[in-house]
Design a protein around this motif. Structure first.
Motif, mmCIF file in Angstrom:
data_model
loop_
_atom_site.group_PDB
_atom_site.id
_atom_site.type_symbol
_atom_site.label_atom_id
_atom_site.label_comp_id
_atom_site.label_asym_id
_atom_site.label_seq_id
_atom_site.Cartn_x
_atom_site.Cartn_y
_atom_site.Cartn_z
ATOM 1 N N VAL A 1 0.843 -1.200 0.000
ATOM 2 C CA VAL A 1 0.000 0.000 0.000
ATOM 3 C C VAL A 1 0.877 1.249 0.000
ATOM 4 C CG1 VAL A 1 -1.754 1.281 1.258
ATOM 5 C CG2 VAL A 1 -1.862 -1.216 1.180
ATOM 6 N N CYS A 2 1.882 1.258 0.847
ATOM 7 C CA CYS A 2 2.815 2.388 0.886
ATOM 8 C C CYS A 2 3.562 2.536 -0.434
ATOM 9 C CB CYS A 2 3.804 2.219 2.035
ATOM 10 S SG CYS A 2 3.046 2.209 3.676
ATOM 11 N N SER A 3 3.934 1.414 -1.013
ATOM 12 C CA SER A 3 4.625 1.449 -2.302
ATOM 13 C C SER A 3 3.730 2.017 -3.389
ATOM 14 C CB SER A 3 5.077 0.032 -2.683
ATOM 15 O OG SER A 3 5.664 0.015 -3.967
ATOM 16 N N ALA B 1 11.517 -2.164 -5.723
ATOM 17 C CA ALA B 1 12.634 -2.866 -5.079
ATOM 18 C C ALA B 1 12.573 -2.712 -3.564
ATOM 19 C CB ALA B 1 13.962 -2.326 -5.613
ATOM 20 N N MET B 2 12.233 -1.527 -3.097
ATOM 21 C CA MET B 2 12.104 -1.311 -1.656
ATOM 22 C C MET B 2 10.984 -2.183 -1.079
ATOM 23 S SD MET B 2 12.581 2.831 -1.744
ATOM 24 C CE MET B 2 12.208 3.132 -0.027
ATOM 25 N N GLU B 3 9.882 -2.297 -1.807
ATOM 26 C CA GLU B 3 8.792 -3.170 -1.357
ATOM 27 C C GLU B 3 9.263 -4.616 -1.233
ATOM 28 O OE1 GLU B 3 4.721 -5.056 -3.271
ATOM 29 O OE2 GLU B 3 5.339 -3.055 -3.900
ATOM 30 N N GLU B 4 9.951 -5.112 -2.262
ATOM 31 C CA GLU B 4 10.417 -6.497 -2.233
ATOM 32 C C GLU B 4 11.423 -6.724 -1.103
ATOM 33 O OE1 GLU B 4 9.945 -7.603 -6.990
ATOM 34 O OE2 GLU B 4 11.889 -7.018 -6.183
ATOM 35 N N PHE B 5 12.336 -5.773 -0.918
ATOM 36 C CA PHE B 5 13.338 -5.946 0.133
ATOM 37 C C PHE B 5 12.694 -5.955 1.519
ATOM 38 C CE2 PHE B 5 16.084 -4.156 3.385
ATOM 39 C CZ PHE B 5 17.176 -5.009 3.314
ATOM 40 N N ILE B 6 11.748 -5.051 1.766
ATOM 41 C CA ILE B 6 11.128 -4.980 3.099
ATOM 42 C C ILE B 6 10.385 -6.274 3.400
ATOM 43 C CG2 ILE B 6 9.364 -3.801 4.451
ATOM 44 C CD1 ILE B 6 10.170 -1.217 2.995
ATOM 45 N N LEU C 1 16.987 -1.065 5.513
ATOM 46 C CA LEU C 1 17.037 -0.621 4.112
ATOM 47 C C LEU C 1 17.799 0.691 3.999
ATOM 48 C CD1 LEU C 1 13.967 -0.615 1.718
ATOM 49 C CD2 LEU C 1 15.636 1.214 1.688
ATOM 50 N N PHE C 2 17.361 1.698 4.743
ATOM 51 C CA PHE C 2 17.961 3.023 4.588
ATOM 52 C C PHE C 2 19.298 3.144 5.315
ATOM 53 C CE2 PHE C 2 13.456 3.951 3.726
ATOM 54 C CZ PHE C 2 13.601 4.645 2.543
ATOM 55 N N ARG C 3 19.542 2.315 6.307
ATOM 56 C CA ARG C 3 20.799 2.402 7.041
ATOM 57 C C ARG C 3 21.932 1.685 6.327
ATOM 58 N NH1 ARG C 3 25.033 2.771 8.606
ATOM 59 N NH2 ARG C 3 25.891 2.886 10.722
ATOM 60 N N ALA D 1 18.197 -11.489 -5.436
ATOM 61 C CA ALA D 1 19.352 -10.783 -4.875
ATOM 62 C C ALA D 1 18.939 -9.975 -3.642
ATOM 63 C CB ALA D 1 19.967 -9.867 -5.925
ATOM 64 N N TYR D 2 17.767 -9.356 -3.675
ATOM 65 C CA TYR D 2 17.288 -8.609 -2.506
ATOM 66 C C TYR D 2 17.073 -9.543 -1.318
ATOM 67 C CZ TYR D 2 16.334 -5.075 -6.084
ATOM 68 O OH TYR D 2 16.449 -4.184 -7.114
#
Length: 654
Positions: A348-350, A410-415, A442-444, A509-510
């Motif tokens: 949803v955020c994505s 990509a951020m969605e998949e990684f989280i 993710l961001f760190r 890879a993620y």
């Protein structure tokens, strides 16, 4: 190490590491993070230039031949007469037959002071009355309260008025004067204006239908919101039920497909035998070519279906243990998601992020498209041309569109992968805020890695866009041939397949990044190693995931469509019940697709976690759920012995 799940050997192994919870992580791919930040600064520069120099009002309100936007005061753009005039009160755009465009207070219509002939034409210099009427309608340059007549305008007489004008009608919203002329002044034959009027009539009808449709949407707003909530609840419920129903559903689908293929083979065999008997019973001189052609078509179809059925059954038989393992993995993935329901907020955020970016990108493109350079044509009128700077802005913005959308995905998949990894490595007992911790990781540590992976996909998409543009220009230039069509078709297929392969590798890879915390390239190499070593299980997981996702989507969409139609059909103030039901079904599909994407990503993450766990901990004690270890033990003696030792130790301790 048992033979059930190999380590692989592409040179990127992690045998020196221990798979354990919360192992040390370090910032990776900082150069790519810096590159992305620099790229974003470039986006802000392009946006600044576009919003500073762009004039979307030209599209919305229209402009005259001197660059003045109708309905407002204008700065002087270039050193030509009539540039930089105040057009307040002149909201309508009127195009004279000579091509001269003027801003007028209102479109010249039948009920005005102008006396049009039956063809809808008025000759301004025919007599004094016509001349005064044209001046009063503000379509002359002379005696105008705004325009100045300089004496060299194309299609304008020495008195400052056009040779002739036409009656018109103002288009709502766009403020353009649409001609009502139906005959050609020069040749006297019916010209294209009649077609324009017909198209405008269609436009008005479509506008009326759209207004009615929009009103129905407003009236059914509460119902659509309710159905959207029901879609989300239904999707979540079905995903939760998969922890006990995944196996029966998959085996039922496989059984139905096998029976259907065998039945199709039998029916086609009967048809071929019957048609062959009928064909060969006739004397050779009475046999029709159409009958022979039909017979060969059915024979080819029979061969295709029979081979497909044979391959399908062989694959099912050969991968039956892997399919059983894949079903168990999806059941465990459902358990994991049920314990971490906040993971479903991630897509949803994505989606919200992508929508916001699309709105910002669209506005920037509109401003950039109207940030043209000014030039003077042979008539002394201002024209707008696309500059080289605009072309650079377009290219930059198109690539930015692809890169940022792929980064959000990509951020969605990684989280999601990180949530599953945390749950798995803590032996399914993690009690913290798993989504918050994944976002922090993710961001760190790994933002640069995701920037790199999304950049590669965006680069392939950008190449596809370039190919489409070159093909369009080739068609426009009239240089298209069969060979060129075939070449572009092959190139598009190649790039599409390349994009799908890159996306598949990136996704895995993620997952590796979430497990080990390595850089993108190292993680992609690890992913290829683990994938190539366990092709059967990976293929089974993807196949089972497709079937389960298809089942969930069909169930949710069909249920919402049925409820929507029955509900809306009873509402008297909703006229387009069928159309709104279809819209509700599409929206339900989007919601169900988001839930199934989370489910599929969770199952694939769980698969990679188990394979890495087996690879590093099969001799010392795996972190996998007990049900999953028992399942895998059926195909691997090492894991079976480990479970036996654990039970023995527990008995001794008791």
């Amino acid at each position: 190490m048992g033979k059930g799940f190999g380590k692989g050997g592409c040179g990127c192994t992690t045998d020196e590491k221990d798979l354990k919870p919360d192992h040390p992580r370090y910032c990776q791919d900082l150069l790519w993070a810096a590159l992305f930040i620099a790229f974003c600064i470039g986006i802000f520069v392009v946006m600044g230039v576009a919003f500073d120099e762009g004039e979307p009002e030209r599209i919305l309100y229209g402009y005259d031949s001197y660059g003045n936007i109708c309905g407002r005061s204008n700065p002087k753009r270039i050193d030509v007469p009539n540039s930089g005039l105040d057009m307040s009160g002149r909201d309508s755009v009127y195009i004279l037959p000579s091509g001269l465009v003027l801003c007028v207070p209102e479109c010249p219509e039948t009920d005005s002071t102008l006396s049009f002939d039956p063809a809808g034409i008025i000759y301004c210099d025919f007599d004094t009355a016509n001349l005064n009427a044209c001046k009063e309608a503000q379509i002359c340059l002379s005696n105008s309260s705004v325009y100045n007549f300089v004496g060299n305008e194309t299609g304008v007489n020495s008195n400052g008025c056009p040779e002739y004008a036409y009656k018109s009608e103002e288009i709502p919203v766009l403020n353009r004067c649409l001609p009502k002329v139906v005959t050609d002044v020069v040749g006297g034959s019916v010209d294209a204006a009649e077609k324009v009027l017909n198209e405008y009539a269609k436009f008005q009808n479509a506008q009326a239908e759209l207004q009615g449709f929009a009103q129905s949407f407003v009236n059914a707003y509460e119902i659509m919101v309710t159905l959207a909530v029901l879609s989300a609840i239904g999707s979540f419920t079905l995903v939760a039920l998969m922890r006990c129903c995944a196996g029966p559903i998959i085996y039922l689908i496989i059984f139905i497909c096998s029976v259907a293929l065998l039945a199709a083979t039998g029916i086609l065999s009967y048809i071929v035998a019957k048609r062959a008997d009928e064909y060969y019973d006739d004397p050779p001189d009475q046999r029709l070519e159409s009958d022979e052609r039909d017979l060969y078509i059915f024979i080819g179809l029979l061969v295709f279906v029979a081979l497909f059925a044979l391959i399908f059954i062989c694959i099912i038989c050969g991968l039956r243990k892997k399919i059983y393992s894949a079903v168990q993995i999806f059941e465990e993935a459902s358990k994991a998601l049920f314990q971490m329901p906040t993971v479903f907020c991630v897509p949803v955020c994505s989606l919200v992020s992508i929508v916001i970016w699309l709105v910002v990108w669209g506005l920037t493109m509109v401003y950039a498209a109207t940030a043209n350079d000014h030039a003077i044509d042979s008539n002394g009128w201002i024209e707008y041309k696309i500059s080289e700077r605009q072309e650079v802005m377009f290219v930059y913005l198109v690539f930015a569109l692809y890169w940022l959308i792929q980064l959000f995905l990509a951020m969605e998949e990684f989280i999601i992968a990180s949530c599953i990894v945390i749950w798995y490595l803590h032996e399914q007992k993690y009690k913290g805020f798993v989504v918050v911790k994944s976002v922090w990781r993710l961001f760190r540590y790994h933002f640069g890695s995701l920037c790199q992976g999304s950049f590669i996909v965006a680069l392939v998409q950008f190449a596809r866009a370039i190919v489409d543009y070159v093909e369009y220009k080739t068609k426009e230039a009239g240089q298209e041939s069969c060979i060129i069509k075939y070449f572009f078709c092959c190139l598009r297929c190649l790039l599409y397949c390349l994009q799908k392969c890159v996306q598949f590798i990136n996704k895995n890879a993620y997952i590796e990044i979430a497990i080990w915390g390595d850089s993108f390239c190292v993680s992609a190499c690890h992913a290829l190693s683990i994938l190539t070593s366990n092709l059967g299980l990976i293929a089974s997981v993807n196949g089972v995931g497709f079937l389960l996702a298809f089942t969930i989507k069909v169930t949710v969409v069909a249920s919402v469509g049925f409820i929507a139609f029955l509900w809306l059909d009873e509402e008297e103030d909703v006229e387009d019940a069928a159309a709104i039901s279809i819209f509700c079904m599409l929206f339900a599909y989007v919601i169900a697709d988001a839930f199934t994407d989370v489910y599929d990503m969770a199952a694939e993450s769980l698969t990679i976690c188990f394979l890495e766990d087996y690879k590093h901990n099969s001799d010392v004690g795996m972190l996998a759920p007990e049900d999953l270890k028992k399942l895998m033990a059926k195909s691997d003696k090492t894991l079976e012995n480990q479970i036996g030792r654990k039970k023995s130790d527990q008995n001794h301790s008791v």
